[in-house]
Design an enzyme around this catalytic site. Sequence first.
Site, PDB file in Angstrom:
ATOM      1  N   TYR A  49       0.849  -1.191   0.000  1.00  0.00           N
ATOM      2  CA  TYR A  49       0.000   0.000   0.000  1.00  0.00           C
ATOM      3  C   TYR A  49       0.883   1.240   0.000  1.00  0.00           C
ATOM      4  O   TYR A  49       1.868   1.295   0.744  1.00  0.00           O
ATOM      5  CB  TYR A  49      -0.882   0.037   1.259  1.00  0.00           C
ATOM      6  CG  TYR A  49      -2.353  -0.170   0.938  1.00  0.00           C
ATOM      7  CD1 TYR A  49      -2.980   0.653   0.019  1.00  0.00           C
ATOM      8  CD2 TYR A  49      -3.091  -1.168   1.545  1.00  0.00           C
ATOM      9  CE1 TYR A  49      -4.322   0.468  -0.300  1.00  0.00           C
ATOM     10  CE2 TYR A  49      -4.423  -1.364   1.237  1.00  0.00           C
ATOM     11  CZ  TYR A  49      -5.037  -0.535   0.311  1.00  0.00           C
ATOM     12  OH  TYR A  49      -6.352  -0.713  -0.003  1.00  0.00           O
ATOM     13  N   GLU A  51      -0.531   4.914  -0.521  1.00  0.00           N
ATOM     14  CA  GLU A  51      -1.281   6.142  -0.782  1.00  0.00           C
ATOM     15  C   GLU A  51      -0.354   7.353  -0.651  1.00  0.00           C
ATOM     16  O   GLU A  51       0.448   7.423   0.285  1.00  0.00           O
ATOM     17  CB  GLU A  51      -2.420   6.312   0.243  1.00  0.00           C
ATOM     18  CG  GLU A  51      -3.732   5.775  -0.236  1.00  0.00           C
ATOM     19  CD  GLU A  51      -4.130   4.543   0.504  1.00  0.00           C
ATOM     20  OE1 GLU A  51      -3.218   3.771   0.873  1.00  0.00           O
ATOM     21  OE2 GLU A  51      -5.342   4.353   0.721  1.00  0.00           O
ATOM     22  N   ASP A 194      -6.291  13.637 -25.250  1.00  0.00           N
ATOM     23  CA  ASP A 194      -6.332  12.237 -24.819  1.00  0.00           C
ATOM     24  C   ASP A 194      -5.667  11.423 -25.931  1.00  0.00           C
ATOM     25  O   ASP A 194      -6.266  11.179 -26.980  1.00  0.00           O
ATOM     26  CB  ASP A 194      -7.795  11.822 -24.621  1.00  0.00           C
ATOM     27  CG  ASP A 194      -7.941  10.358 -24.218  1.00  0.00           C
ATOM     28  OD1 ASP A 194      -6.956   9.597 -24.345  1.00  0.00           O
ATOM     29  OD2 ASP A 194      -9.047   9.968 -23.795  1.00  0.00           O
ATOM     30  N   THR A 220      -3.783   6.151 -21.912  1.00  0.00           N
ATOM     31  CA  THR A 220      -3.661   4.824 -21.322  1.00  0.00           C
ATOM     32  C   THR A 220      -2.255   4.341 -21.668  1.00  0.00           C
ATOM     33  O   THR A 220      -1.581   4.919 -22.515  1.00  0.00           O
ATOM     34  CB  THR A 220      -4.686   3.831 -21.904  1.00  0.00           C
ATOM     35  OG1 THR A 220      -4.604   3.881 -23.323  1.00  0.00           O
ATOM     36  CG2 THR A 220      -6.095   4.136 -21.455  1.00  0.00           C
ATOM     37  N   LYS A 223      -2.169   0.554 -25.019  1.00  0.00           N
ATOM     38  CA  LYS A 223      -2.546   0.446 -26.433  1.00  0.00           C
ATOM     39  C   LYS A 223      -1.261   0.450 -27.263  1.00  0.00           C
ATOM     40  O   LYS A 223      -0.458  -0.472 -27.136  1.00  0.00           O
ATOM     41  CB  LYS A 223      -3.531   1.557 -26.785  1.00  0.00           C
ATOM     42  CG  LYS A 223      -4.845   1.454 -25.969  1.00  0.00           C
ATOM     43  CD  LYS A 223      -5.867   2.474 -26.392  1.00  0.00           C
ATOM     44  CE  LYS A 223      -7.189   2.280 -25.682  1.00  0.00           C
ATOM     45  NZ  LYS A 223      -7.322   3.068 -24.460  1.00  0.00           N
ATOM     46  N   ARG A 229      -2.299  -2.445 -18.470  1.00  0.00           N
ATOM     47  CA  ARG A 229      -3.516  -1.625 -18.430  1.00  0.00           C
ATOM     48  C   ARG A 229      -3.357  -0.595 -17.322  1.00  0.00           C
ATOM     49  O   ARG A 229      -3.369  -0.931 -16.135  1.00  0.00           O
ATOM     50  CB  ARG A 229      -4.744  -2.490 -18.126  1.00  0.00           C
ATOM     51  CG  ARG A 229      -4.904  -3.685 -19.005  1.00  0.00           C
ATOM     52  CD  ARG A 229      -6.275  -4.278 -18.893  1.00  0.00           C
ATOM     53  NE  ARG A 229      -7.190  -3.481 -19.674  1.00  0.00           N
ATOM     54  CZ  ARG A 229      -7.288  -3.572 -21.008  1.00  0.00           C
ATOM     55  NH1 ARG A 229      -6.540  -4.406 -21.688  1.00  0.00           N
ATOM     56  NH2 ARG A 229      -8.131  -2.815 -21.650  1.00  0.00           N
TER      57      ARG A 229
HETATM   58  N1  DSN Z   1     -11.983   0.741 -25.074  1.00  0.00           N
HETATM   59  C1  DSN Z   1     -11.047   1.607 -25.739  1.00  0.00           C
HETATM   60  C2  DSN Z   1     -11.003   1.373 -27.207  1.00  0.00           C
HETATM   61  O1  DSN Z   1     -11.232   0.257 -27.612  1.00  0.00           O
HETATM   62  O2  DSN Z   1     -10.709   2.282 -27.953  1.00  0.00           O
HETATM   63  C3  DSN Z   1     -11.280   3.035 -25.423  1.00  0.00           C
HETATM   64  O3  DSN Z   1     -11.280   3.204 -24.054  1.00  0.00           O
END
Ligand code: DSN
Length: 432
Positions: A49, A51, A194, A220, A223, A229
């Site tokens: 933990y 925080e 984003d 994120t 990707k 993730r």
């Molecule tokens: N779920 C993602 C996508 O497939 O683009 C976006 O958050």
Amino acid sequence: MINKKDKKLLELVNKELTRQQDGFEMIASENYVSENVLRVMGSILTNKYSEGYPGKRYYGGNEYIDEIENLAKDYAKKLFGVTHVNVQPYSGSPANQAVYFALCKPGDKVMGMNLLYGGHLTHGWKVNFSGKYYQSIQYTTDENGFLDYNAIEEMVKKEKPKLIFVGATAYSRIINFEKLAEIAHDSNAFLVADIAHIAGLVAGGVHPSPVGHADVITTTTHKTLRGPRGAMIMCSGDESNPTQKIDSVIGWRESKQNIPTLIDRAVFPGLQGGPHNHITAGITQALFEADTEEFKEYAKQIVKNASVLSQELSNNGLRIITGGTDNHLILIDVGPFNITGSQAEKSLEKALITVNKNAIPFDTRSPFDPSGIRIGTPALTTRGMKVCEMTQIAQLIVRVLKNYNDEKILESVKSEVKKICKKFPIYKKIKY
Ligand code: DSN
């Protein structure tokens, strides 16, 4: 300690491993992380933990966790050329939520790209918190599927939103962050980029960076960036000037705090508890990998693969939205083959080609069974597939879509897919 394995669970995980190995993963937002990323994610770091932030934790024993989090931040700063990074958001939606929480009051006017035209739920969609707690206005694309900067500018001037989200989940063209920043700042709005989908392309130098233009950048990490993730929130600018953007560019804000501080406070304690340290370590490893020549080559190849795939699909009669792609994804109208997006997704899945149904701009069908599919090349490119495989894959996709009801043809495509995948193994050493 209990040391008994749940056989049922392991069987399912192994089945998923086989599924990932045997098929074409073409969901534009997915990828395969390296074995080194997997290793640290599955490590003892999950036990801790912590925080707070490095040097300011609410629990003892964070000596090494602090160093790991600082390493992640240093790598991200170097890779993206930013001055501030928060690596704690649990994923993309919570990261975006933190930005609203940091920069807006409930009820403020916010603006983002309509989900049905390629935007994201958190960019102001009506059923999402961003469309419920804020007054959301949405921009779309032009009739050809391109961002219409003039229309966006007009809307911003008329509506005066306080915050504008740009970035997309189903947009295949370069985003002009410089132009969007001009539009936002001329109207005293915050610009949030984003870059979840294109972060790896930005890091690899094949898509222009929003750094120096957007006030805040969210992404994120799983990707095109090819990490676990998770998510990051980044800011550029001079942190030593506490009121830099807020007072000089965005004069409406009363607060004397700077954006990085507002963001950090929004993530913790505003929205989250303890950071997921095993994920932070995975992000660190992924950022380390992304800062290499190999990764730059990878990013280039993703785009090259998508471009070839798009051309081949178009040559075979499919309508590609915007007529092509500049990035990792292709948005396709499957209408010319007299099928729906759902039928396309399902039949391709039977042939081990995983894609997702997707609305296309000005879609006349429902989002549950839209006219399009979205496909991407990041995961296949990670496996080492190149232009020659893309040509073959296009042919296989077309065969499925033209014969979506013919189980025999789907079976034969499935064996072709498996055969190609065998040549490009994903994880050589892993079995659960
Ligand atoms: N779920 C993602 C996508 O497939 O683009 C976006 O958050």
